[in-house]
Design an enzyme around this catalytic site. Sequence first.
Site, mmCIF file in Angstrom:
data_model
loop_
_atom_site.group_PDB
_atom_site.id
_atom_site.type_symbol
_atom_site.label_atom_id
_atom_site.label_comp_id
_atom_site.label_asym_id
_atom_site.label_seq_id
_atom_site.Cartn_x
_atom_site.Cartn_y
_atom_site.Cartn_z
ATOM 1 N N PRO A 46 43.009 -82.451 4.356
ATOM 2 C CA PRO A 46 42.463 -83.756 3.967
ATOM 3 C C PRO A 46 43.516 -84.868 3.913
ATOM 4 O O PRO A 46 44.731 -84.613 3.920
ATOM 5 C CB PRO A 46 41.910 -83.499 2.552
ATOM 6 C CG PRO A 46 41.809 -82.020 2.416
ATOM 7 C CD PRO A 46 42.885 -81.450 3.279
ATOM 8 N N GLU A 47 43.011 -86.080 3.818
ATOM 9 C CA GLU A 47 43.855 -87.245 3.567
ATOM 10 C C GLU A 47 44.638 -87.023 2.269
ATOM 11 O O GLU A 47 44.109 -86.543 1.270
ATOM 12 C CB GLU A 47 42.985 -88.499 3.425
ATOM 13 C CG GLU A 47 43.763 -89.759 3.082
ATOM 14 C CD GLU A 47 42.877 -90.981 2.868
ATOM 15 O OE1 GLU A 47 43.432 -92.095 2.810
ATOM 16 O OE2 GLU A 47 41.640 -90.823 2.748
ATOM 17 N N ALA A 48 45.925 -87.376 2.312
ATOM 18 C CA ALA A 48 46.765 -87.412 1.107
ATOM 19 C C ALA A 48 46.826 -86.068 0.381
ATOM 20 O O ALA A 48 47.015 -86.037 -0.835
ATOM 21 C CB ALA A 48 46.276 -88.497 0.140
ATOM 22 N N LYS A 138 48.780 -94.772 8.038
ATOM 23 C CA LYS A 138 47.564 -95.571 7.856
ATOM 24 C C LYS A 138 47.887 -97.055 8.027
ATOM 25 O O LYS A 138 48.779 -97.594 7.383
ATOM 26 C CB LYS A 138 46.985 -95.299 6.473
ATOM 27 C CG LYS A 138 45.557 -95.769 6.267
ATOM 28 C CD LYS A 138 45.051 -95.251 4.921
ATOM 29 C CE LYS A 138 43.572 -95.532 4.732
ATOM 30 N NZ LYS A 138 43.075 -94.979 3.445
#
Length: 311
Positions: A46-48, A138
Amino acid sequence: MQKNDSAKVAVIQTASVLMDQEANVEKACQLIAEAGDNGADLIVFPEAFMSGYPRGLAFGSVVGKRESKGRKDWARYWRSAVTVPSEATEKLAEAIRKVQAYVVMGIIERDDKGSQGTLFGTMLYFGPDGEILGKHRKLKPTGSERLIWGEGDGSTLTVVDTPFGRVGGLICWENYMPLARMALYQKGVDLYIAPTADARDTWQSTLRHIACEGRCFVLASNQYVTKDMYPNDLACASDLEEQPEELCRGGSAIVNPLGAYIEGPLYHEEGILYATLDLNQIHEGRFDFDVTGHYARPDVFQLTVNENPNE
């Protein structure tokens, strides 16, 4: 590079160990081993994931004022971030070499070579030999994310060539930026990675649209997070008092090039989605729609992308 007709992918939905780099590395290595043991050629986090998406925290900040307790939590978050390369990335690489898979890892990146006070939301691309093949920062943090993350630049609009096609992607609401998507389509992306922190129903329509638009497989990974997974000694713990117990319900999914779900969306639990992709479906899908080929109008529209790094 020799191309395969199929690839087994693993999309991981799990929670970070918020603000704890060492524990996140250990958890990531365990999940890489699990997905690898199940035959995954490509593993998506996942993101982060390292070292967390601090949902619900305001870091003691309102417009025109920042409290000291918020600075303490920020410093803790900063210390848990990952430099590239580092001991943390080498430990990931060691786990990856054991399973011989490609891995896309969401990290909070600390750039020790540049502005050491700025963090970035970043995707790292690892090859099966553990080598870092590229990264994407990002481009535009969303809303209050701008308080804690800086902006990436066009130099990290990364697409990686693999035996099962070109792998690339954008992070969360970057995927609402039509020109950013088009930049990836121009690079020939086949397996589109879309890690996110968005668990709403509308996000699912975005995933399916991207698959139809790019005629690519979309692999979307989110976290599943509850309040009791957070550290109990945050200086700004009161920020969470009015938050729901389930902070993020998930929604990870795997979508085919015509916009149909293969697996997921997965809600209300941690887990790993597996699918064996028939890569011929990419070319079948582009029979009637090729966004940068026969369905393009370069005589009318042209996209120029600045891929130079910001100095």
